[in-house]
Design a protein around this motif. Sequence first.
Motif, short mmCIF file in Angstrom:
data_model
loop_
_atom_site.label_atom_id
_atom_site.label_comp_id
_atom_site.label_asym_id
_atom_site.label_seq_id
_atom_site.Cartn_x
_atom_site.Cartn_y
_atom_site.Cartn_z
N PRO A 77 7.01 2.52 29.45
CA PRO A 77 6.16 1.36 29.13
C PRO A 77 5.48 0.84 30.38
O PRO A 77 6.06 0.82 31.45
CB PRO A 77 7.16 0.35 28.57
N ASN A 78 4.22 0.43 30.22
CA ASN A 78 3.50 -0.10 31.37
C ASN A 78 3.86 -1.57 31.60
O ASN A 78 4.50 -2.22 30.77
CB ASN A 78 1.98 0.09 31.21
N LYS A 79 3.44 -2.09 32.73
CA LYS A 79 3.85 -3.42 33.16
C LYS A 79 3.14 -4.53 32.38
O LYS A 79 3.50 -5.71 32.52
CB LYS A 79 3.59 -3.59 34.65
N ALA A 80 2.16 -4.18 31.56
CA ALA A 80 1.42 -5.21 30.82
C ALA A 80 2.09 -5.58 29.50
O ALA A 80 1.59 -6.46 28.78
CB ALA A 80 0.00 -4.73 30.55
N TYR A 81 3.21 -4.94 29.18
CA TYR A 81 3.92 -5.28 27.93
C TYR A 81 4.33 -6.75 27.93
O TYR A 81 4.85 -7.27 28.92
CB TYR A 81 5.18 -4.42 27.77
N THR A 82 4.10 -7.42 26.80
CA THR A 82 4.59 -8.79 26.60
C THR A 82 5.75 -8.82 25.61
O THR A 82 6.42 -9.83 25.49
CB THR A 82 3.47 -9.71 26.09
N LYS A 83 5.96 -7.71 24.90
CA LYS A 83 7.05 -7.59 23.93
C LYS A 83 8.05 -6.55 24.43
O LYS A 83 7.69 -5.67 25.21
CB LYS A 83 6.51 -7.17 22.56
N ASP A 84 9.28 -6.67 23.98
CA ASP A 84 10.29 -5.68 24.32
C ASP A 84 9.89 -4.34 23.71
O ASP A 84 9.81 -4.22 22.48
CB ASP A 84 11.65 -6.13 23.77
N PRO A 85 9.62 -3.31 24.53
CA PRO A 85 9.14 -2.03 23.99
C PRO A 85 10.18 -1.32 23.14
O PRO A 85 9.82 -0.43 22.35
CB PRO A 85 8.80 -1.22 25.24
N PHE A 86 11.45 -1.70 23.25
CA PHE A 86 12.52 -1.03 22.50
C PHE A 86 13.04 -1.90 21.35
O PHE A 86 14.08 -1.60 20.77
CB PHE A 86 13.67 -0.66 23.44
N HIS A 87 12.29 -2.94 21.03
CA HIS A 87 12.67 -3.82 19.91
C HIS A 87 11.66 -3.63 18.78
O HIS A 87 10.59 -4.25 18.79
CB HIS A 87 12.72 -5.28 20.35
N PRO A 88 11.99 -2.79 17.80
CA PRO A 88 11.05 -2.58 16.70
C PRO A 88 11.02 -3.80 15.78
O PRO A 88 12.06 -4.27 15.31
CB PRO A 88 11.64 -1.36 15.96
N HIS A 89 9.85 -4.34 15.54
CA HIS A 89 9.73 -5.48 14.64
C HIS A 89 8.32 -5.50 14.07
O HIS A 89 7.37 -4.98 14.67
CB HIS A 89 10.05 -6.79 15.36
N ILE A 90 8.22 -6.09 12.89
CA ILE A 90 6.95 -6.12 12.17
C ILE A 90 6.37 -7.53 12.22
O ILE A 90 7.05 -8.51 11.90
CB ILE A 90 7.15 -5.67 10.71
N GLU A 91 5.11 -7.61 12.66
CA GLU A 91 4.35 -8.86 12.65
C GLU A 91 2.99 -8.57 12.03
O GLU A 91 2.28 -7.66 12.46
CB GLU A 91 4.14 -9.39 14.07
N ASP A 92 2.63 -9.33 11.02
CA ASP A 92 1.31 -9.20 10.38
C ASP A 92 1.02 -7.75 9.99
O ASP A 92 -0.11 -7.26 10.18
CB ASP A 92 0.22 -9.73 11.31
N GLY A 93 2.03 -7.07 9.48
CA GLY A 93 1.84 -5.70 9.02
C GLY A 93 1.85 -4.66 10.11
O GLY A 93 1.67 -3.46 9.82
N LYS A 94 2.08 -5.09 11.36
CA LYS A 94 2.12 -4.15 12.49
C LYS A 94 3.56 -3.91 12.91
O LYS A 94 4.31 -4.88 13.15
CB LYS A 94 1.34 -4.71 13.70
N LEU A 95 3.94 -2.64 13.03
CA LEU A 95 5.26 -2.30 13.57
C LEU A 95 5.10 -2.06 15.05
O LEU A 95 4.46 -1.09 15.47
CB LEU A 95 5.82 -1.06 12.87
N PHE A 96 5.68 -2.96 15.87
CA PHE A 96 5.55 -2.88 17.32
C PHE A 96 6.69 -2.05 17.91
O PHE A 96 7.81 -2.02 17.38
CB PHE A 96 5.57 -4.28 17.94
N GLY A 97 6.40 -1.41 19.04
CA GLY A 97 7.43 -0.71 19.78
C GLY A 97 6.90 0.52 20.46
O GLY A 97 5.94 1.15 20.00
N LEU A 98 7.51 0.89 21.59
CA LEU A 98 7.10 2.06 22.36
C LEU A 98 7.26 3.33 21.51
O LEU A 98 8.33 3.58 20.97
CB LEU A 98 7.93 2.16 23.63
N GLY A 99 6.20 4.10 21.43
CA GLY A 99 6.24 5.33 20.65
C GLY A 99 5.95 5.16 19.18
O GLY A 99 5.96 6.13 18.42
N SER A 100 5.69 3.93 18.74
CA SER A 100 5.39 3.70 17.33
C SER A 100 4.14 4.43 16.89
O SER A 100 4.10 5.06 15.81
CB SER A 100 5.25 2.20 17.06
N ASN A 101 3.12 4.38 17.71
CA ASN A 101 1.83 4.99 17.41
C ASN A 101 1.75 6.41 17.96
O ASN A 101 1.19 7.31 17.31
CB ASN A 101 0.72 4.12 18.00
#
Length: 354
Positions: A77-101
């Motif tokens: 993960p790059n230094k610009a992350y504002t969310k925990d890259p290893f914490h999968p969670h859904i906001e507004d229909g988006k599943l966030f997390g490193l490697g999700s996309n």
Amino acid sequence: MTRKQLTDRALRLLKQLISIESFSSNEDKTADAIQEWFKTFDIPFERIHNNVFAKNKFWDDSKPTLLLNSHHDTVKPNKAYTKDPFHPHIEDGKLFGLGSNDAGGCLVSLLATFSYFYACEELNYNILMVASMEEESAGENSLRGLLPSLPEIDVAIVGEPTLMDLAIAEKGLIVFDATIKGTPSHAAHPNDNNSIYNTIEVLEWFKNYKFDKSSEVLGDVKMTVTQINAGSQHNVVPAQVELVVDVRVNDAYTNSEIATLLKSEAPCKLQERGLKLNSSKIDKNHPLVQSGIALGRKTYGSPTLSDQAALSCQSLKLGPGDSTRSHSADEFIYVHEIEEGIDLYIKILEGFIK
């Protein structure tokens, strides 16, 4: 199992994969999770290093083979992350997390698709599912290293985020190390052979160079200077400047042709790091592509590299998600993209292997 149930399980697996650190060469825990997927569906599988693969139930050596492939390693993960890259969670229909996309959404969608067809009889193709390692680093144990242990492959779908449009070609890659020489000296004394000043002309040459051959699908070859290094202290003119040059090669050239051309014409010393990552393509009239076109999917040429470069057969890059989100901060994939991706993968294959 219904497609809805498959999709729910795919999303659960993706969340699990996101929560596990899986940088290239350290994917053992995500490989374990993928094994559990196959066990859940009572599908025999094999594992070599952190590559996990399986064949459809009614495999027939007399039939051609379709490869379904995507990777489960990630970049850091790059230094610009504002969310925990290893914490999968859904906001507004988006599943966030490193490697999700890139490329978890593609991988779990292909696993769901393979599982859907696993026990189907009388298919026109065998189906080989490979969840591969070290794609991001092009490592020795990646798909390229695994291929000698796999059956012969006739055509492939490589899962990378394409918005489920059909990437019928992708550019190859050559990385060059360039060296510009000069005369080392003390900064206080005259020097008309300063390696840094000599680099100005070389940079202009790289910036303005045009390759003759363009491609209908992939456009022009793109050459970019991406790194520069020189000097050790303020009062010393260095003996040389070192550049790194990234060249994205269209299907009008082989990598060997590009290397020969640039090394003969460049105003500096060039040395390629390797020539294995050639461009890839599939005939637009191939039945696999036509099955996607019949479903309203667009065709295009991809500027980014994938494990397609390891394959000698015709291959199609196709998957849910958007390539522009890959390697970005706060990476995400829309949940509906995975739902639609599984549905489209299944429909495209139904029009091809049945």
